[in-house]
Design an enzyme around this catalytic site. Structure first.
Site: not given
Length: 488
Positions: A191, A195, A287
């Protein structure tokens, strides 16, 4: 007990009866998910599938299927001990100035220990015992799970993705699911705020058109895996934190094709690059919400090299409607979060992420209320203090006489201490998980806070009800007589 690598952890689990070797051939296509799901729901052991159908590489599943095994992986003997890890992280996140020379000396060992756990770079590593390059690279040789009937392709789930931005000395570790789309290509689903995605964006800005180096470690030691999902302070690297958990420095080795450094004892390493602009539609996949997510485009990771140990082990999981491994991880890491939140908000007495809430989408907070509006301050603090809770849609705040982990208590507080209009906080246009299809816009939605505390003057003009409390003397007398009554 601390574990040097994944194999050491497997041995430790087996000695404790926490791991079962499966000799019957089980397929990575759907069957492993069914076996692991049944085992997790029964609070059963980790599973080592030694004969996955069609493959020579064993598959490790349900590794963190109980909070107790998560605690073991973090070097703790019990789930309760995770609070101590949280206290350490809280201190490192916002260390208090020493109150005097004696206090300064007492804190010195903590800082010395942190400094001494800087990663150690080695020249030779077991993760590079076997090297496969170029046209010989074939992800199809790995027993990558196809978890659900509606999944579009096999999915790498426990890959520890290593990146470094052009403006950073420290590497970033993140766990992002990766859809296999070819013998040497996967889709990196990170996303935009994570990081790895930030490193990639900065790289593209500074090095336009140049390939971005990426490495993925599969089957790292448990401390390194769990360090990547723990709220580590920005001043502390995940590798150093893993060393603190393990009790010795994390050994890293330089990749064969880039300057990235990967866990030296990992089972399998994928090395390669992302070519700027190369995107592909990802999904659908089942998910952690219990639904299939919508299709979206993400960067393509080209695997140029696979290195691995002799006779490697492939570490995998599935995600689905709770309970699943992410939900169990949430239950365990919940104990780490509590001291960190209490450091900033001492009035908090407990914090709970119900596993039914998909790991992080709902939080229950109990507190010692001290003034009107106090509960609203706490709920806003939960949303803003740790980035782990930026996707938490519902925050329930109530008094410390309520057990945050007992829905009977929580629902009683909501229904007796709340006025829906006065005590509900709604915030629109906030960051929301991209997997949350209930939000009106992908990645952007609302949040709700429920103030289920006793109301103070200023919050109500009415006389507030008094909680019914039993007479202690009568309770003791009936306790003494109970066996004579013959009721049960």
């Amino acid at each position: 007990m601390q574990y040097r690598d994944l194999r050491d952890f497997i041995r430790g689990l087996e000695q404790r009866g926490e791991l079962k070797r499966i000799q019957v051939p089980i397929s990575p296509v759907l069957e492993m998910t069914e076996v692991c799901d049944r085992t997790l729901r029964a609070k059963g052991p980790a599973l080592l599938f030694e004969k996955p159908t069609g493959f020579d590489i064993p598959v490790l599943g349900n590794l963190f299927g109980t909070p107790e095994r998560v605690a073991m992986g973090m070097g703790a003997e019990s789930v309760d001990e995770l609070r101590e890890i949280g206290k350490l992280l809280a201190f490192l996140k916002e260390p208090e100035p020493p109150k005097g020379l004696k206090d300064a000396w007492s804190k010195l060992p903590i800082f010395k220990k942190v400094v001494s756990m800087a990663p150690k770079v080695v020249k030779d590593a077991v993760c590079q015992e076997v090297v496969v390059e170029g046209d010989d690279v074939d992800l199809g040789a790995l027993p990558i799970q196809h978890c659900w009937p509606g999944d579009v392709a096999p999915l790498i789930t426990w890959g520890l993705t290593v990146t470094r931005g052009p403006n950073k000395d420290r590497q970033n570790l993140g766990i992002y699911r990766q859809q296999v789309i070819g013998r040497n290509k996967v889709i990196m689903r990170w996303l935009s705020h994570r990081g790895g995605a930030l490193d990639y964006r900065e790289w593209c800005e500074k090095n336009p058109g140049q390939p971005f180096p990426v490495a993925v470690a599969l089957g790292a030691d448990p401390a390194t895996i769990l360090g990547a999902v723990t709220p580590v302070p920005d001043t502390l690297s995940e590798y150093a934190f893993a060393g603190l958990l393990r009790g010795n420095r994390t050994e890293l080795v330089k990749c064969r094709g880039s300057n990235l450094q990967v866990p030296a004892t990992a089972e399998i390493i994928l090395e390669g690059v992302i070519h700027p602009g190369e995107m592909a539609p990802e999904g659908p996949y089942g998910d952690h919400t219990g639904y299939y997510n919508e299709v979206d485009s993400f960067p393509v990771f080209t695997v140029e090299r696979i290195t691995h140990r002799h006779k490697p082990i492939y570490h995998s999981t599935y995600t689905g409607r709770p309970p699943d491994e992410p939900a169990i991880l949430g239950v365990a890491l919940n104990e780490v979060f509590v001291p960190i939140l209490q450091k900033q908000f001492p009035e908090i007495t407990d914090f709970y992420l119900p596993p039914e809430g998909c790991s992080y989408r709902m939080a229950v907070v109990t507190m010692k209320k001290q003034y009107p509006g106090h509960a609203k301050r706490v709920m806003l603090g939960v949303w803003s203090f740790l980035r782990q809770f930026m996707y938490t849609k519902f925050v329930i705040v109530t008094d410390d006489d309520i057990n945050a982990r007992d829905w009977n208590d929580v629902i009683w507080a909501i229904t007796t201490r709340m006025d829906p209009k006065r005590d509900t906080v709604m915030i629109d246009n906030t960051p929301i998980d991209y997997l949350d299809f209930a939000s009106p816009v992908s990645g952007l939605g609302s949040k709700m806070g429920l103030d289920a505390t006793h109301k103070w003057p200023g919050e109500t003009t009415r006389e507030w009800g008094r909680v019914i409390v039993k007479d202690e003397a009568v309770t003791r007398r009936i306790d003494e007589l109970w066996d004579q009554l013959g009721i049960d």
